[in-house]
Design an enzyme around this catalytic site. Sequence first.
Site, short mmCIF file in Angstrom:
data_model
loop_
_atom_site.label_atom_id
_atom_site.label_comp_id
_atom_site.label_asym_id
_atom_site.label_seq_id
_atom_site.Cartn_x
_atom_site.Cartn_y
_atom_site.Cartn_z
N PHE A 142 3.67 6.67 1.29
CA PHE A 142 4.76 7.26 0.51
C PHE A 142 4.27 8.38 -0.39
O PHE A 142 5.05 9.17 -0.90
CB PHE A 142 5.42 6.20 -0.38
CG PHE A 142 6.17 5.14 0.38
CD1 PHE A 142 7.06 5.48 1.37
CD2 PHE A 142 5.99 3.80 0.07
CE1 PHE A 142 7.78 4.50 2.05
CE2 PHE A 142 6.70 2.81 0.75
CZ PHE A 142 7.59 3.17 1.74
N PRO A 150 0.83 -1.22 0.00
CA PRO A 150 0.00 0.00 0.00
C PRO A 150 0.86 1.25 0.00
O PRO A 150 1.82 1.37 0.77
CB PRO A 150 -0.80 -0.13 1.31
CG PRO A 150 -0.94 -1.62 1.48
CD PRO A 150 0.36 -2.20 0.98
N CYS A 151 0.52 2.17 -0.89
CA CYS A 151 1.43 3.28 -1.18
C CYS A 151 1.06 4.59 -0.52
O CYS A 151 1.79 5.57 -0.66
CB CYS A 151 1.50 3.48 -2.69
SG CYS A 151 -0.11 3.89 -3.43
N GLN A 152 -0.07 4.66 0.20
CA GLN A 152 -0.52 5.96 0.70
C GLN A 152 0.51 6.63 1.60
O GLN A 152 0.64 7.84 1.62
CB GLN A 152 -1.85 5.81 1.46
CG GLN A 152 -3.01 5.43 0.59
CD GLN A 152 -3.16 3.92 0.43
OE1 GLN A 152 -2.25 3.17 0.75
NE2 GLN A 152 -4.31 3.50 -0.05
#
Length: 403
Positions: free
Chosen positions: A238, A234-236
Amino acid sequence: MKEFEVNNIIPNHKCSKLSDLDIKIVESVPEGGNWKNIPLNIPSKRLEQIRESFAQGKGSRSTYYGRLKRDMPSYTINTYFNRPGNGCHIHFEQNRVLSQREAARLQSFPDSHIFSGSMTAINNQIGNAVPPILAFQIAENLSKKLGKKGYFIDLFCGAGGLGLGFKLNGWTSGLASDIDKNCVETYKNNLHENVLLGDISDGEFFKKLVTASLLVKERAKKENAPFWILGGPPCQGFSTAGHKRTMDDERNHLFKHYNKLLGLVNPDGFVFENVAGLLSMQKGAVFEQVKKAFKENMKSINAWLLHSEKYGVPQRRKRVFLVGFKEEEQVFYEPPQITSLPTEASNNYSNSVSVGEAISDLPPLKHNEDASHKEYLHPPINAYQKFMRGHISAINYLSEMQG
């Protein structure tokens, strides 16, 4: 012809409901316009915040309340494409935001890919996905380097964008996992049933994941096929769009569990995907930390920043990829570019696919309408529409784009 066309179904062609205020705002924005076109006499706290931020020099917010241009690719499709004020999500011609199917097309998911869950759950799946046609080209490049197709495990699988790209290229998906039950359901319905639901940071689930991964590795070994692990945590945490870009965010440590699995399962290689914001976090220190960690288990690491609009995707979307090999000094270049923005015209490439080219055959609808059972407006009129509707394969689509 695909079964969904025969049955007159366009899956997930649904549009979110807009408030009366949002409708007034949407109606005031011209094609290619944004919040700057909205009259001051339309009352909105959201707009007041945007104008104040702009006045303080905190960025142009140029995509907020944006209406798409039909002759250009879209901006990044995020998880809030159901909201006009959180990006450039207003249809270029109709006074509404994008439908879920339109957003999925701009991500390059074929119309046969059916998303499961609530409206919000589906929006999250579409917005967080890797464009499948981009993943296909990574898989194609990897197949050429290895001289064969392989097996893969798909961690943090989401709606299946990365895995679907590899599957369309002829790779075998042996296992997938995700913490989100809706993602698991979508993946099962579109790729295969062997999907585990659980949190990779949970000790017991991690053990189960290792055991299942080793079984897939054994299958690959019997067939003398490469065995790879794919995944984009999950990228939120970054993302530059987030409010919390520190290593205190637990999501930013999920790559460590990914890396731990690499060490225990020992695949031939891996593909890691994330947002471009990873490159700038703590002035690049976090990206170096991630690469260093993966280097513990993979001797060769290749890093790319890919722009989706350069790969036949009708969307300007930047993503970071790390591709690692177990063997030393495996130089692996990014896939060759095939398209470019009209503003960057080159005789070497076709123009990037535009929003109009991508979705013009889909039937019109109003906000808060489900148009899944409406008919397509006309037969496919370009290569992208043919690919979306299953009339041609991914490789044939790319061949047409390359002339």
